[in-house]
Write a protein that holds these residues in place. Structure first.
Motif, PDB file in Angstrom:
ATOM      1  N   GLY A  10       7.031   4.452   9.974  1.00 31.32           N
ATOM      2  CA  GLY A  10       6.792   5.482  10.972  1.00 31.32           C
ATOM      3  C   GLY A  10       5.767   5.153  12.036  1.00 31.32           C
ATOM      4  N   VAL A  11       5.360   3.880  12.159  1.00 26.08           N
ATOM      5  CA  VAL A  11       4.421   3.540  13.238  1.00 26.08           C
ATOM      6  C   VAL A  11       5.158   2.776  14.328  1.00 26.08           C
ATOM      7  CG1 VAL A  11       2.397   3.498  11.755  1.00 26.08           C
ATOM      8  CG2 VAL A  11       3.719   1.417  12.056  1.00 26.08           C
ATOM      9  N   ARG A  12       4.529   2.654  15.465  1.00 25.45           N
ATOM     10  CA  ARG A  12       5.177   1.989  16.596  1.00 25.45           C
ATOM     11  C   ARG A  12       5.477   0.526  16.271  1.00 25.45           C
ATOM     12  NH1 ARG A  12       1.457   4.279  21.582  1.00 25.45           N
ATOM     13  NH2 ARG A  12       1.820   6.491  21.185  1.00 25.45           N
ATOM     14  N   ASP A  13       6.477   0.001  16.947  1.00 28.55           N
ATOM     15  CA  ASP A  13       6.968  -1.349  16.649  1.00 28.55           C
ATOM     16  C   ASP A  13       5.890  -2.417  16.732  1.00 28.55           C
ATOM     17  OD1 ASP A  13       9.456  -0.399  16.163  1.00 28.55           O
ATOM     18  OD2 ASP A  13      10.277  -0.918  18.119  1.00 28.55           O
ATOM     19  N   GLU A  14       4.954  -2.275  17.670  1.00 29.64           N
ATOM     20  CA  GLU A  14       3.958  -3.334  17.845  1.00 29.64           C
ATOM     21  C   GLU A  14       2.802  -3.229  16.867  1.00 29.64           C
ATOM     22  OE1 GLU A  14       2.522   0.037  20.520  1.00 29.64           O
ATOM     23  OE2 GLU A  14       4.419  -0.832  19.872  1.00 29.64           O
ATOM     24  N   LEU A  15       2.691  -2.147  16.133  1.00 36.10           N
ATOM     25  CA  LEU A  15       1.508  -1.919  15.311  1.00 36.10           C
ATOM     26  C   LEU A  15       1.499  -2.661  13.966  1.00 36.10           C
ATOM     27  CD1 LEU A  15      -1.178  -0.498  15.215  1.00 36.10           C
ATOM     28  CD2 LEU A  15      -0.049   1.537  14.341  1.00 36.10           C
ATOM     29  N   PRO A  16       2.632  -2.814  13.254  1.00 36.91           N
ATOM     30  CA  PRO A  16       2.563  -3.384  11.902  1.00 36.91           C
ATOM     31  C   PRO A  16       1.845  -4.718  11.803  1.00 36.91           C
ATOM     32  CG  PRO A  16       4.719  -2.470  12.289  1.00 36.91           C
ATOM     33  CD  PRO A  16       3.982  -2.381  13.595  1.00 36.91           C
ATOM     34  N   HIS A  17       1.993  -5.570  12.821  1.00 35.75           N
ATOM     35  CA  HIS A  17       1.379  -6.889  12.748  1.00 35.75           C
ATOM     36  C   HIS A  17      -0.139  -6.810  12.836  1.00 35.75           C
ATOM     37  CE1 HIS A  17       5.508  -7.819  13.220  1.00 35.75           C
ATOM     38  NE2 HIS A  17       5.548  -7.481  14.492  1.00 35.75           N
ATOM     39  N   SER A  18      -0.652  -5.672  13.261  1.00 36.91           N
ATOM     40  CA  SER A  18      -2.095  -5.506  13.421  1.00 36.91           C
ATOM     41  C   SER A  18      -2.745  -4.837  12.221  1.00 36.91           C
ATOM     42  CB  SER A  18      -2.390  -4.684  14.682  1.00 36.91           C
ATOM     43  OG  SER A  18      -1.904  -5.336  15.825  1.00 36.91           O
ATOM     44  N   ILE A  19      -1.948  -4.509  11.194  1.00 41.13           N
ATOM     45  CA  ILE A  19      -2.480  -3.806  10.024  1.00 41.13           C
ATOM     46  C   ILE A  19      -2.755  -4.789   8.888  1.00 41.13           C
ATOM     47  CG2 ILE A  19      -1.946  -2.140   8.204  1.00 41.13           C
ATOM     48  CD1 ILE A  19      -0.332  -0.562  10.216  1.00 41.13           C
ATOM     49  N   ALA A  20      -3.961  -4.709   8.340  1.00 42.00           N
ATOM     50  CA  ALA A  20      -4.313  -5.447   7.121  1.00 42.00           C
ATOM     51  C   ALA A  20      -5.002  -4.466   6.177  1.00 42.00           C
ATOM     52  CB  ALA A  20      -5.237  -6.615   7.432  1.00 42.00           C
ATOM     53  N   VAL A  21      -4.836  -4.666   4.894  1.00 42.19           N
ATOM     54  CA  VAL A  21      -5.440  -3.763   3.907  1.00 42.19           C
ATOM     55  C   VAL A  21      -6.226  -4.577   2.886  1.00 42.19           C
ATOM     56  CG1 VAL A  21      -5.015  -2.029   2.121  1.00 42.19           C
ATOM     57  CG2 VAL A  21      -3.591  -2.063   4.189  1.00 42.19           C
ATOM     58  N   VAL A  22      -7.425  -4.117   2.595  1.00 41.19           N
ATOM     59  CA  VAL A  22      -8.271  -4.740   1.581  1.00 41.19           C
ATOM     60  C   VAL A  22      -8.712  -3.677   0.587  1.00 41.19           C
ATOM     61  CG1 VAL A  22     -10.457  -5.910   1.116  1.00 41.19           C
ATOM     62  CG2 VAL A  22      -9.105  -6.552   3.127  1.00 41.19           C
ATOM     63  N   VAL A  23      -8.488  -3.927  -0.710  1.00 42.13           N
ATOM     64  CA  VAL A  23      -9.001  -3.035  -1.755  1.00 42.13           C
ATOM     65  C   VAL A  23     -10.416  -3.513  -2.097  1.00 42.13           C
ATOM     66  CG1 VAL A  23      -8.738  -2.258  -4.139  1.00 42.13           C
ATOM     67  CG2 VAL A  23      -6.724  -2.482  -2.661  1.00 42.13           C
ATOM     68  N   GLU A  24     -11.407  -2.690  -1.742  1.00 43.33           N
ATOM     69  CA  GLU A  24     -12.804  -3.065  -1.958  1.00 43.33           C
ATOM     70  C   GLU A  24     -13.225  -2.901  -3.415  1.00 43.33           C
ATOM     71  OE1 GLU A  24     -15.192  -4.178   0.149  1.00 43.33           O
ATOM     72  OE2 GLU A  24     -13.850  -4.313   1.887  1.00 43.33           O
ATOM     73  N   GLU A  25     -12.685  -1.871  -4.052  1.00 46.80           N
ATOM     74  CA  GLU A  25     -13.105  -1.580  -5.432  1.00 46.80           C
ATOM     75  C   GLU A  25     -11.985  -0.835  -6.144  1.00 46.80           C
ATOM     76  OE1 GLU A  25     -16.717   0.819  -7.735  1.00 46.80           O
ATOM     77  OE2 GLU A  25     -16.826   0.487  -5.572  1.00 46.80           O
ATOM     78  N   MET A  26     -11.804  -1.161  -7.420  1.00 48.77           N
ATOM     79  CA  MET A  26     -10.765  -0.499  -8.201  1.00 48.77           C
ATOM     80  C   MET A  26     -11.163  -0.526  -9.670  1.00 48.77           C
ATOM     81  SD  MET A  26      -6.662  -1.306  -8.121  1.00 48.77           S
ATOM     82  CE  MET A  26      -6.565  -2.645  -9.299  1.00 48.77           C
ATOM     83  N   GLY A  27     -11.132   0.613 -10.303  1.00 48.05           N
ATOM     84  CA  GLY A  27     -11.481   0.659 -11.716  1.00 48.05           C
ATOM     85  C   GLY A  27     -11.401   2.068 -12.264  1.00 48.05           C
ATOM     86  N   PRO A  28     -11.424   2.219 -13.604  1.00 48.84           N
ATOM     87  CA  PRO A  28     -11.361   3.547 -14.218  1.00 48.84           C
ATOM     88  C   PRO A  28     -12.586   4.378 -13.830  1.00 48.84           C
ATOM     89  CG  PRO A  28     -11.029   1.799 -15.851  1.00 48.84           C
ATOM     90  CD  PRO A  28     -11.519   1.144 -14.604  1.00 48.84           C
ATOM     91  N   ARG A  29     -12.380   5.660 -13.623  1.00 51.66           N
ATOM     92  CA  ARG A  29     -13.500   6.550 -13.331  1.00 51.66           C
ATOM     93  C   ARG A  29     -14.372   6.676 -14.567  1.00 51.66           C
ATOM     94  NH1 ARG A  29     -12.567  12.067 -10.111  1.00 51.66           N
ATOM     95  NH2 ARG A  29     -11.967  10.444  -8.609  1.00 51.66           N
ATOM     96  N   GLU A  30     -15.670   6.698 -14.363  1.00 53.00           N
ATOM     97  CA  GLU A  30     -16.616   6.768 -15.478  1.00 53.00           C
ATOM     98  C   GLU A  30     -16.348   8.016 -16.327  1.00 53.00           C
ATOM     99  OE1 GLU A  30     -21.447   6.627 -16.264  1.00 53.00           O
ATOM    100  OE2 GLU A  30     -20.651   6.414 -14.234  1.00 53.00           O
ATOM    101  N   GLY A  31     -16.209   7.790 -17.626  1.00 56.79           N
ATOM    102  CA  GLY A  31     -15.972   8.896 -18.548  1.00 56.79           C
ATOM    103  C   GLY A  31     -14.530   9.357 -18.606  1.00 56.79           C
ATOM    104  N   ARG A  32     -13.635   8.681 -17.853  1.00 54.58           N
ATOM    105  CA  ARG A  32     -12.217   9.062 -17.841  1.00 54.58           C
ATOM    106  C   ARG A  32     -11.371   7.831 -18.092  1.00 54.58           C
ATOM    107  NH1 ARG A  32     -11.147  13.498 -14.228  1.00 54.58           N
ATOM    108  NH2 ARG A  32      -8.926  13.080 -14.589  1.00 54.58           N
ATOM    109  N   ASP A  33     -10.430   7.898 -19.007  1.00 54.69           N
ATOM    110  CA  ASP A  33      -9.518   6.779 -19.213  1.00 54.69           C
ATOM    111  C   ASP A  33      -8.123   7.095 -18.684  1.00 54.69           C
ATOM    112  OD1 ASP A  33      -8.683   8.626 -21.034  1.00 54.69           O
ATOM    113  OD2 ASP A  33      -9.049   7.385 -22.817  1.00 54.69           O
TER     114      ASP A  33
END
Length: 304
Positions: free
Chosen positions: A208-231
């Motif tokens: 759903g984004v404009r044709d020229e935009l996808p090449h300009s998108i990058a994604v980085v996951v900075e942090e990922m893990g279980p929430r404290e006290g929750r499994d």
């Protein structure tokens, strides 16, 4: 399915190559039996070499999905092409993908020429997307492909219709060396979970984004893990990078509507992948001209 004795177990690597948007990732996902590479109607969706693993009683086929070869316009494009070309000599068999519903073009001829220079690696031509073409069109494309170069085999397939996928798998596996399994049973990819999660977010953003935009998108996951006290809950903190403030506005949308939609669709895919409830914190940042900046490319995971 081959009737090869299990004592003659084969294992090795096959790479799918072709110009952008010819169905390489969809084909790999279909052969593996689950989604390990993101897909989109936008060209140049794949930016990394992704490995999917097909387990059979007689063989283990590791499929390497590569970015589409194209004439690069940015430093990122140059690195992606270099990545593909280096992969060609590191696998046991190559699958050259050409769609059934599009005429042979300069890009296909360029890649066929590159493959012709890889003398020691057999090349199987794969005519993809046969569900989108008539029988006559498929027949014409098979003839056109046969005139591009001399291939070990030419096979028409439809990933979406599961048509001829078993034939293609047999042809690839027949060209693997006899070897014990390379990966543990049941493993479908060797990609780190954080990379897969980042790719799922980028896939959601591509819709759903404009044709020229996808090449300009990058994604980085900075942090990922279980929430404290929750499994039962996984926290994912990710940044979506674009190159200009105007692109940031497009991704976020009026009142944040588009970003909210991206986050919702990505979260469902991530939950399906990880088998856990997910809280996704997704933010957008501007990294000016990152596709042309070596330092920013390294920061975003695109190394030399």
């Amino acid at each position: 399915m081959s009737d090869r004795p299990v004592s003659e177990f084969r294992a090795g690597f096959a790479a799918f190559v072709g110009r952008p948007n010819v169905g390489k990732s969809t084909l790999m996902n279909a052969l593996v039996g689950t989604k390990v590479a993101i897909t989109s109607s936008k060209p140049q969706t794949t930016r990394r070499v992704i490995r999917g693993i097909v387990h059979r009683p007689d063989a283990q086929l590791v499929i390497v999905d590569t970015p589409g070869l194209h004439r690069p316009r940015t430093l990122l494009g140059e690195r992606l092409d270099s990545l593909v070309l280096s992969t060609l000599t590191e696998v046991d068999v190559l699958g050259f993908c050409v769609p059934a519903n599009e005429p042979i073009g300069k890009g296909d001829r360029f890649i066929a020429e590159k493959l012709g220079a890889v003398k020691k690696t057999p090349v199987i031509a794969v005519v993809t997307k046969c569900d989108l073409a008539s029988r006559e069109e498929v027949a014409k494309q098979l003839l056109a492909v046969s005139q591009l170069a001399e291939f070990a085999e030419i096979v028409p397939v439809s990933a979406k219709g599961d048509d001829q996928l078993d034939v293609l798998a047999d042809l690839l596996i027949d060209r693997l060396p006899e070897s014990p399994p390379l990966y543990a049973g049941g493993e479908l990819t060797d990609e780190p979970e954080q990379v897969l999660v980042a790719e799922l977010i980028r896939e959601a953003a591509l819709e759903g984004v404009r044709d020229e935009l996808p090449h300009s998108i990058a994604v980085v996951v900075e942090e990922m893990g279980p929430r404290e006290g929750r499994d039962d809950l996984l926290d994912v903190y990710a940044f979506m990078f674009v190159e200009r403030d105007s692109q940031k506005a497009i991704v976020i949308g009026p009142g944040g509507s588009r970003l909210k939609d991206v986050g919702s669709r990505a979260r469902k895919q991530i939950e399906a992948l990880l088998g856990s409830r997910v809280y996704l914190d997704l933010r957008v940042k501007v990294a000016k001209e990152w596709q042309r900046d070596p330092k920013q490319l390294r920061r975003l995971g695109f190394y030399d």
